[in-house]
Motif scaffolding. Sequence first.
Motif, PDB file in Angstrom:
ATOM      1  N   VAL A 140       0.836  -1.200   0.000  1.00  0.00           N
ATOM      2  CA  VAL A 140       0.000   0.000   0.000  1.00  0.00           C
ATOM      3  C   VAL A 140       0.868   1.246   0.000  1.00  0.00           C
ATOM      4  CG1 VAL A 140      -1.794   1.259   1.225  1.00  0.00           C
ATOM      5  CG2 VAL A 140      -1.828  -1.226   1.200  1.00  0.00           C
ATOM      6  N   THR A 141       1.924   1.265   0.844  1.00  0.00           N
ATOM      7  CA  THR A 141       2.812   2.420   0.891  1.00  0.00           C
ATOM      8  C   THR A 141       3.532   2.590  -0.435  1.00  0.00           C
ATOM      9  OG1 THR A 141       3.115   2.091   3.267  1.00  0.00           O
ATOM     10  CG2 THR A 141       4.727   3.475   2.136  1.00  0.00           C
ATOM     11  N   GLN A 142       3.983   1.484  -1.031  1.00  0.00           N
ATOM     12  CA  GLN A 142       4.654   1.573  -2.327  1.00  0.00           C
ATOM     13  C   GLN A 142       3.724   2.181  -3.367  1.00  0.00           C
ATOM     14  OE1 GLN A 142       6.856  -1.938  -3.665  1.00  0.00           O
ATOM     15  NE2 GLN A 142       6.734  -2.740  -1.585  1.00  0.00           N
ATOM     16  N   LEU A 143       2.476   1.744  -3.365  1.00  0.00           N
ATOM     17  CA  LEU A 143       1.514   2.281  -4.321  1.00  0.00           C
ATOM     18  C   LEU A 143       1.299   3.763  -4.078  1.00  0.00           C
ATOM     19  CD1 LEU A 143      -0.567   1.783  -6.569  1.00  0.00           C
ATOM     20  CD2 LEU A 143      -2.224   1.240  -4.786  1.00  0.00           C
ATOM     21  N   ALA A 177      -2.459  -4.991  -5.300  1.00  0.00           N
ATOM     22  CA  ALA A 177      -1.782  -3.788  -5.762  1.00  0.00           C
ATOM     23  C   ALA A 177      -1.348  -3.902  -7.219  1.00  0.00           C
ATOM     24  CB  ALA A 177      -0.564  -3.484  -4.883  1.00  0.00           C
ATOM     25  N   ASP A 178      -1.157  -5.151  -7.705  1.00  0.00           N
ATOM     26  CA  ASP A 178      -0.652  -5.325  -9.062  1.00  0.00           C
ATOM     27  C   ASP A 178      -1.676  -5.901 -10.026  1.00  0.00           C
ATOM     28  OD1 ASP A 178      -0.790  -7.819  -7.929  1.00  0.00           O
ATOM     29  OD2 ASP A 178       1.151  -8.512  -8.676  1.00  0.00           O
ATOM     30  N   GLY A 179      -2.897  -6.181  -9.550  1.00  0.00           N
ATOM     31  CA  GLY A 179      -3.885  -6.745 -10.459  1.00  0.00           C
ATOM     32  C   GLY A 179      -5.101  -7.266  -9.722  1.00  0.00           C
ATOM     33  N   TYR A 210      -7.099 -13.761 -14.628  1.00  0.00           N
ATOM     34  CA  TYR A 210      -6.152 -13.048 -13.772  1.00  0.00           C
ATOM     35  C   TYR A 210      -5.557 -11.905 -14.589  1.00  0.00           C
ATOM     36  CZ  TYR A 210      -6.250 -16.982 -10.489  1.00  0.00           C
ATOM     37  OH  TYR A 210      -6.639 -17.943  -9.595  1.00  0.00           O
ATOM     38  N   ILE A 211      -5.762 -10.697 -14.145  1.00  0.00           N
ATOM     39  CA  ILE A 211      -5.339  -9.521 -14.901  1.00  0.00           C
ATOM     40  C   ILE A 211      -4.244  -8.785 -14.140  1.00  0.00           C
ATOM     41  CG2 ILE A 211      -6.087  -7.292 -15.826  1.00  0.00           C
ATOM     42  CD1 ILE A 211      -8.881  -8.629 -16.134  1.00  0.00           C
ATOM     43  N   ARG A 212      -3.148  -8.520 -14.817  1.00  0.00           N
ATOM     44  CA  ARG A 212      -2.057  -7.731 -14.244  1.00  0.00           C
ATOM     45  C   ARG A 212      -2.166  -6.295 -14.743  1.00  0.00           C
ATOM     46  NH1 ARG A 212       2.634  -6.683 -16.685  1.00  0.00           N
ATOM     47  NH2 ARG A 212       2.379  -8.472 -18.098  1.00  0.00           N
ATOM     48  N   LEU A 263      -7.326   2.494  -5.115  1.00  0.00           N
ATOM     49  CA  LEU A 263      -6.769   1.171  -4.883  1.00  0.00           C
ATOM     50  C   LEU A 263      -5.993   1.137  -3.569  1.00  0.00           C
ATOM     51  CD1 LEU A 263      -6.170  -1.698  -5.822  1.00  0.00           C
ATOM     52  CD2 LEU A 263      -4.294  -0.781  -7.208  1.00  0.00           C
ATOM     53  N   ALA A 264      -5.204   2.172  -3.303  1.00  0.00           N
ATOM     54  CA  ALA A 264      -4.451   2.209  -2.042  1.00  0.00           C
ATOM     55  C   ALA A 264      -5.374   2.223  -0.847  1.00  0.00           C
ATOM     56  CB  ALA A 264      -3.523   3.424  -2.037  1.00  0.00           C
TER      57      ALA A 264
END
Length: 289
Positions: free
Chosen positions: A117-120, A215-217, A266-268, A280-281
Amino acid sequence: MLVCQEYRIPLPEGDTIVGRGIGCGIRFNTAVVSRRHLRLSVRAGELVAENLSTTTGTMVNGKRLAAVVSLRHGDRVGVGPHELVVELVEGAAPPRPRAATPDGAGAGADSGEPDEVTQLGERLALSDLAGQHPPPPDIRTHTCPTCRARVAFTESLCRSCGHSWGPEHPSAITARVTSRDLRGALGAAAAAGPVPVVYASEEMTLDGTVSDVRADGLFVPTELLDPVGTTCEVTLLPDGHPAVTFAGVIDRVRATADAHGPAGLYIRFTDIPAEAGQWLARRLQRVAP
């Protein structure tokens, strides 16, 4: 700005439409909310409200809104079972998201490594988002899951086979309800749950709901499948927020339901716009253990 549940929603200068329609600046996935329910207008520092719903109507401080009115700090605006509270704060920007943990520290605090979450959040200029809404998604058709016919997105009934999309769909006619129905819907609306999604590729556009969002998909449950490598867009329809759209690519396919779950894609994510990333975060922060 407005406060809905625990979220603060900045309002841009000009008009913001509140409703169930996919292009609304503030959306709710509730059948008793009209497709265009309420107009909020910010001009010269003044916030005014105009009811657009001919079915459920709009309430301000417990009274039915019958004319255009100016809103003041602390006013409570009822849109179906949802309540928006007016908060007049100049120059406020959304806080940078941070994941919560049982001890109150960020998930990556002890390890020295930032959590997802922090990275995003670090990739987003959140202060630039105050008072802005993204353009509405350009979704014109959806694919009938029964006969695969392309149906105008503004239609909730397939004329080829009779398949009907649910009453919460952005195109469905508003349900007519009593005040008792609204009180019952409030509890259901407040509960966190799956988020409606529209998946779109060159071959098809599908409606569904997603629970597995990372966070990635994300994973879209569906029996209509595109092959691995297909580029796509996924538009999520969260409550109390504009629709958010991510660009993506199909990373894996579960062709049939099995012990791990239903069939689906599955979607990236390959591109996360700022407004979508902010939502999203917050979503990831909310579901963090």
